[in-house]
Design a protein around this motif. Structure first.
Motif, mmCIF file in Angstrom:
data_model
loop_
_atom_site.group_PDB
_atom_site.id
_atom_site.type_symbol
_atom_site.label_atom_id
_atom_site.label_comp_id
_atom_site.label_asym_id
_atom_site.label_seq_id
_atom_site.Cartn_x
_atom_site.Cartn_y
_atom_site.Cartn_z
ATOM 1 N N VAL A 98 0.853 -1.188 0.000
ATOM 2 C CA VAL A 98 0.000 0.000 0.000
ATOM 3 C C VAL A 98 0.888 1.237 0.000
ATOM 4 O O VAL A 98 1.732 1.409 0.871
ATOM 5 N N ALA A 131 -0.621 4.522 -0.609
ATOM 6 C CA ALA A 131 -1.421 5.575 0.018
ATOM 7 C C ALA A 131 -2.883 5.171 0.023
ATOM 8 O O ALA A 131 -3.327 4.381 -0.808
ATOM 9 N N GLU A 132 -3.623 5.710 0.987
ATOM 10 C CA GLU A 132 -5.071 5.544 1.037
ATOM 11 C C GLU A 132 -5.685 6.935 0.996
ATOM 12 O O GLU A 132 -5.324 7.809 1.782
ATOM 13 N N THR A 188 -12.852 4.012 -0.103
ATOM 14 C CA THR A 188 -11.498 4.550 0.043
ATOM 15 C C THR A 188 -10.707 4.100 -1.173
ATOM 16 O O THR A 188 -10.777 2.945 -1.584
ATOM 17 N N ILE A 189 -9.945 5.013 -1.767
ATOM 18 C CA ILE A 189 -9.108 4.700 -2.919
ATOM 19 C C ILE A 189 -7.739 4.289 -2.385
ATOM 20 O O ILE A 189 -7.115 5.039 -1.628
ATOM 21 N N VAL A 190 -7.285 3.113 -2.757
ATOM 22 C CA VAL A 190 -5.998 2.605 -2.296
ATOM 23 C C VAL A 190 -5.040 2.567 -3.481
ATOM 24 O O VAL A 190 -5.312 1.932 -4.492
ATOM 25 N N LEU A 233 -1.526 1.345 -4.915
ATOM 26 C CA LEU A 233 -0.574 0.289 -4.639
ATOM 27 C C LEU A 233 0.747 0.541 -5.349
ATOM 28 O O LEU A 233 0.770 1.128 -6.426
#
Length: 80
Positions: free
Chosen positions: A40, A42-43, A50-52, A54
């Motif tokens: 991960v 950023a979230e 929630t947009i993750v 990768l």
């Protein structure tokens, strides 16, 4: 079909699926055309979900394996 099993709800999605995991917990489905080992980065808030984001740490591709295409609620083949 493995894809339908993994997308299902309310039961063990991995029942009957041949898979393995990395030390870090990435899941790899045997027979897949591409494996991405990600972490991960950023979230971000995206409204309801929630947009993750990768970050790819490693990958393995099987270029001779046909790609999986899901469009219009069904699986399709790419035209050659």
């Amino acid at each position: 079909m493995v894809c339908r099993s993994l997308a299902g709800e309310g039961r063990d999605r991995f029942a009957g699926v041949d898979w393995g995991a990395s030390k870090e917990g990435s899941v790899f489905v045997h027979g897949a055309g591409l494996w991405l080992d990600c972490s991960v980065h950023a979230e971000l808030p995206g409204g309801d979900p929630t947009i993750v984001l990768l970050e790819v740490q490693a990958l393995r591709a099987e270029p001779d394996r046909a790609p999986l295409v899901f469009h219009g609620s069904r699986f399709r083949r790419l035209a050659v």
